[in-house]
Design a protein around this motif. Structure first.
Motif, PDB file in Angstrom:
ATOM      1  N   SER B 359     -45.970  23.149  24.077  1.00 46.99           N
ATOM      2  CA  SER B 359     -46.210  24.549  23.633  1.00 46.99           C
ATOM      3  C   SER B 359     -45.541  24.941  22.293  1.00 46.99           C
ATOM      4  CB  SER B 359     -45.544  25.398  24.727  1.00 46.99           C
ATOM      5  OG  SER B 359     -46.202  25.234  25.918  1.00 46.99           O
ATOM      6  N   PHE B 360     -46.141  26.012  21.760  1.00 44.82           N
ATOM      7  CA  PHE B 360     -45.606  26.446  20.446  1.00 44.82           C
ATOM      8  C   PHE B 360     -44.216  27.116  20.589  1.00 44.82           C
ATOM      9  CE2 PHE B 360     -46.050  30.579  17.785  1.00 44.82           C
ATOM     10  CZ  PHE B 360     -45.352  29.714  16.608  1.00 44.82           C
ATOM     11  N   PRO B 361     -43.830  28.087  21.416  1.00 45.15           N
ATOM     12  CA  PRO B 361     -42.791  28.935  21.249  1.00 45.15           C
ATOM     13  C   PRO B 361     -41.411  27.991  21.336  1.00 45.15           C
ATOM     14  CG  PRO B 361     -44.064  30.009  22.749  1.00 45.15           C
ATOM     15  CD  PRO B 361     -44.585  28.525  22.592  1.00 45.15           C
ATOM     16  N   MET B 362     -40.348  28.560  20.493  1.00 41.72           N
ATOM     17  CA  MET B 362     -38.973  28.066  20.824  1.00 41.72           C
ATOM     18  C   MET B 362     -38.079  29.126  20.459  1.00 41.72           C
ATOM     19  SD  MET B 362     -37.999  25.936  17.332  1.00 41.72           S
ATOM     20  CE  MET B 362     -39.165  25.603  16.285  1.00 41.72           C
ATOM     21  N   GLU B 363     -36.880  29.233  20.831  1.00 37.39           N
ATOM     22  CA  GLU B 363     -36.151  30.349  20.612  1.00 37.39           C
ATOM     23  C   GLU B 363     -35.794  30.597  19.240  1.00 37.39           C
ATOM     24  OE1 GLU B 363     -32.344  30.710  22.653  1.00 37.39           O
ATOM     25  OE2 GLU B 363     -32.492  32.681  22.199  1.00 37.39           O
ATOM     26  N   GLY B 364     -36.176  31.804  18.695  1.00 34.53           N
ATOM     27  CA  GLY B 364     -36.234  32.041  17.480  1.00 34.53           C
ATOM     28  C   GLY B 364     -37.104  33.316  17.135  1.00 34.53           C
ATOM     29  N   TYR B 365     -37.655  33.319  15.731  1.00 32.94           N
ATOM     30  CA  TYR B 365     -38.634  34.306  15.495  1.00 32.94           C
ATOM     31  C   TYR B 365     -40.042  33.610  14.800  1.00 32.94           C
ATOM     32  CZ  TYR B 365     -35.049  38.008  15.745  1.00 32.94           C
ATOM     33  OH  TYR B 365     -34.128  38.711  16.320  1.00 32.94           O
ATOM     34  N   THR B 366     -40.870  34.483  15.226  1.00 33.89           N
ATOM     35  CA  THR B 366     -42.336  33.691  14.857  1.00 33.89           C
ATOM     36  C   THR B 366     -42.895  35.049  14.104  1.00 33.89           C
ATOM     37  OG1 THR B 366     -44.396  33.320  15.588  1.00 33.89           O
ATOM     38  CG2 THR B 366     -43.269  34.698  16.928  1.00 33.89           C
ATOM     39  N   LEU B 367     -43.729  34.478  12.989  1.00 33.95           N
ATOM     40  CA  LEU B 367     -44.364  35.557  11.918  1.00 33.95           C
ATOM     41  C   LEU B 367     -45.680  35.001  11.873  1.00 33.95           C
ATOM     42  CD1 LEU B 367     -43.832  37.412   9.860  1.00 33.95           C
ATOM     43  CD2 LEU B 367     -43.756  35.651   8.157  1.00 33.95           C
ATOM     44  N   ALA B 368     -46.804  36.002  11.883  1.00 35.74           N
ATOM     45  CA  ALA B 368     -48.009  35.642  12.023  1.00 35.74           C
ATOM     46  C   ALA B 368     -48.765  36.490  10.778  1.00 35.74           C
ATOM     47  CB  ALA B 368     -48.606  36.066  13.092  1.00 35.74           C
TER      48      ALA B 368
END
Lengths: 229, 441
Positions: B359-368
């Motif tokens: 899966s894509f998520p991991m602990e941290g920040y995502t930017l789109a």
């Protein structure tokens, strides 16, 4: 089935009638879950004319709106070669649907209310070489609906004739249809629900078919017989 | 027919099939060299396209059962999340995890293991999945769950449809008292203020930030951080409490044609972002917002993807691990601001811990970020790829339409393991997408 979804979404309870009605169990549950309405299944064979009286009597509750979506496209070439095939097409598209709507009409007449919806076809508007057996059966059905409407108009019962063009259903699966002239079943359902509310008599879905039919009906026969359309 | 994802790029000639039953599906699957399932086509790139056979699940869309006590819904893969909301919100249930559009199918949500604004607290879509029925390369249907063929379950969530065709699944819905959201907005003047707001507000059920990626220097990363909670009955004014699930029908706007590409330029995008930030910064009070506007603001503009013009657009979404986040995000935002091709819509979100197979998520920040497709933005995107590699981030395959196989492997060490699992189970020859071919998965 799309019509059942649409009517259920408006809060109507649904009675589904078909041959092998038990194969519709999953659809029954689906509609019940989605719209929180009651759905019942009823065994029905459009071709078994002598069962139609008993079928309507056995419905339990007489519906307010009855939609007849029975039809068989069949194969024109086979129908030309084999009278049995031709007969089946005519019985499936005309005799059966006319019979059940006739029985329902009598019950509705006694009650004094109701809407009868017959799904016919633009193919019935003029016979063409490529599908005139189907087309002529639909033409008969369209005329039947028109007569029924005339008969019941003053008795509080409304009759709606639906003339769809190409619709993406199991019937047309595998045919090479022009995408711009092909509608989704959900659009036909929307149109039917809207027409029931507005008490429309005859509707084309999509509307471009009204124009196409208008033109096709006006081509002089001398010219029409030479065309390949 | 020509197929593309939501980003309308790339456009690929593909044969499509819409099986009406499990048997139909099996017949097609066994007669084709390779297949990929396609839900509602909302993956942005080429994830759900196979030139040989793309199997649309739109006819496999029945709801099968619902348990009033546990909130467990069993449904076929083609059911839309929006259908689930329409059916069950009036009865007090809402999806546990939902992405920013309700026009995704259940199968698609599982395949991409989508995330929502509550990821930091409740994780990705997998949180609410109890089991999945999936058709393998032999046409047999296997059930996998937390304790039944766990390996297949883990790789199917986030496996982008490459582990088989998802047929049906059981998911749990959450019980809610109303269809209203209590929304609070925090204006953050720069990136570190935005990140701090996320950390301070980590107990909020939902949080997301709109980020102005045209801003530079001391304004770099200025954001509106938007928090939300499901409103309880007691928190509604009496006019709304009477019918807590009622929502006025909103007018839908539809974009009827492709905007000319000149429409989106650095000036229009900058002006839009400026106005949006300034007006948002004034609305920092708590307000009640209906669920549709809160979770799915873009769904009210049908075909909004046409705003980016005929050539389409690509979405760049990455995630950075927590300790690298500020540095990685700063590098990306500086690069975007200096290139002057700001993105109309830029979204920042804190992810909570997640440990899953692919899966894509991991602990941290995502930017789109969204970019119209042109030479300049494609060059920019390659620079951004390098930043993601440098700061140990990774990419969201549901959004991707352009990264290379090398970039994927440089950012995601799990890719090789995913391939070997696919090989070992005989899935790699039967299930393939244009994206999988490009990424050599």
């Amino acid at each position: 089935m799309a019509v059942a979804h649409k009517l259920a979404s408006m809060g109507h309870p649904i009675q589904l009638a078909a041959r092998g009605a038990n194969s519709l169990l999953a659809d029954k549950t689906n509609i019940e879950l989605r719209y929180n309405v009651t759905v019942t299944l009823h065994e029905f064979d459009a071709l078994a004319l002598d069962t139609h009286d008993a079928f309507v009597a056995g419905l339990g509750e007489l519906p307010q709106i009855a939609v007849c979506a029975v039809g068989l496209l069949g194969d024109q070439y086979q129908a030309e070669q084999d009278v049995q095939v031709a007969s089946l097409i005519v019985r499936s598209n005309f005799e059966g649907p006319a019979s059940i709507l006739g029985v329902l009409a009598n019950h509705f007449e006694k009650r004094g209310s109701g809407i009868l919806v017959g799904i016919s076809s633009v193919a019935g508007e003029r016979g063409r070489a490529t599908n005139y057996v189907y087309g002529s059966a639909k033409a008969g059905f369209t005329a039947f609906l028109s007569g029924l409407r005339n008969r019941l108009a003053r008795k509080g019962i409304h009759v709606l004739t639906v003339l769809p063009g190409f619709v993406a259903t199991r019937m047309t699966e595998g045919l090479d249809l022009p995408a711009t002239l092909t509608t989704q079943p959900s659009r036909v359902a929307e149109a039917i629900a809207h027409a029931c509310k507005r008490k429309k008599n005859v509707i084309y879905v999509g509307r471009v078919w009204w124009l196409i039919t208008f033109v096709i009906r006006r081509i002089p026969e001398a010219l029409f017989k030479r065309l390949r359309i | 027919m020509k197929l593309s994802g939501w980003g309308r790029y790339p456009l690929i000639e593909a044969s499509t099939y819409a099986p009406r039953s499990e048997d139909d599906l099996r017949d097609i699957l066994l007669s084709k060299k390779s297949v990929i399932a396609r839900g509602n086509g909302r993956a942005y790139g080429d994830s759900a396209i196979n030139a040989d056979a793309t199997l649309e699940t739109r006819c496999l869309n029945r709801m099968i059962s619902f348990d009033q006590t546990s909130g467990q819904l069993v449904a076929e893969a083609g059911v839309l999340l929006g259908d689930i909301v329409a059916a069950f919100l009036p009865r007090g249930w809402f999806p546990m995890v939902t992405p920013g559009t309700k026009f995704v199918t259940l199968g698609g949500a599982i395949a991409a293991d989508v995330h929502g604004k509550n990821h930091h607290k409740e994780g990705s879509f997998r949180t609410c999945v109890d089991w999945i029925d999936i058709m393998g390369s032999d046409g047999e249907v296997h059930r996998c769950s937390w304790d039944e063929d766990r390996d297949l379950f883990d790789y199917t969530l986030g496996g982008m449809g490459l582990t088989g065709v998802i047929l049906r699944a059981a998911i749990r819905l959450r019980s809610v008292e109303s269809g209203w959201m209590r929304q609070r907005t925090i204006a953050a003047p720069n990136l570190s203020a935005a990140l701090e707001a996320f950390e301070v507000e980590k107990n909020a059920t939902y949080s997301v930030a709109w980020i102005d990626c045209c801003a530079s220097n001391r304004n770099l990363g200025r954001s509106l951080v938007i928090l939300g909670e499901h409103a309880k009955l007691s928190e509604l004014p009496s006019s709304k409490a009477k019918e807590p699930f009622h929502k006025k029908t909103k007018w839908k706007i539809s974009i009827p044609f492709d905007f000319p590409s000149i429409f989106l330029n650095r000036f229009s995008v900058r002006a839009f972002n400026n106005i949006y930030y300034q007006s948002g910064a004034k609305k920092i009070d708590v307000r009640l917002v209906d669920w549709d506007s809160y979770f799915y603001p873009l769904d009210s503009v049908l075909n909004w993807n046409r705003i980016y013009g005929r050539k389409g657009f690509s979405q760049f979404q990455c995630v950075f691990p927590l300790e690298q986040s500020e540095a990685g995000l700063t590098a990306i935002l500086e690069e975007v601001a200096s290139a002057g091709c700001g993105s109309f819509l830029a979204v920042l979100k804190r992810f909570g811990p997640q440990d899953s197979s692919f899966s894509f998520p991991m602990e941290g920040y995502t930017l789109a970020l969204d970019f119209p497709i042109n030479d300049k933005t494609l060059r920019l995107a390659e620079k951004l790829d390098q930043i993601v590699i440098d700061f140990k981030g990774r990419f969201y395959l549901a959004k991707d339409s352009r990264i290379s196989a090398q970039t994927l492997r440089a950012t995601d060490v799990r890719a090789d393991k995913f391939c070997s699992v696919r090989n070992a189970r005989g899935l790699s020859t039967r299930f393939a997408s244009a994206q999988a071919d490009r990424l050599v998965l």
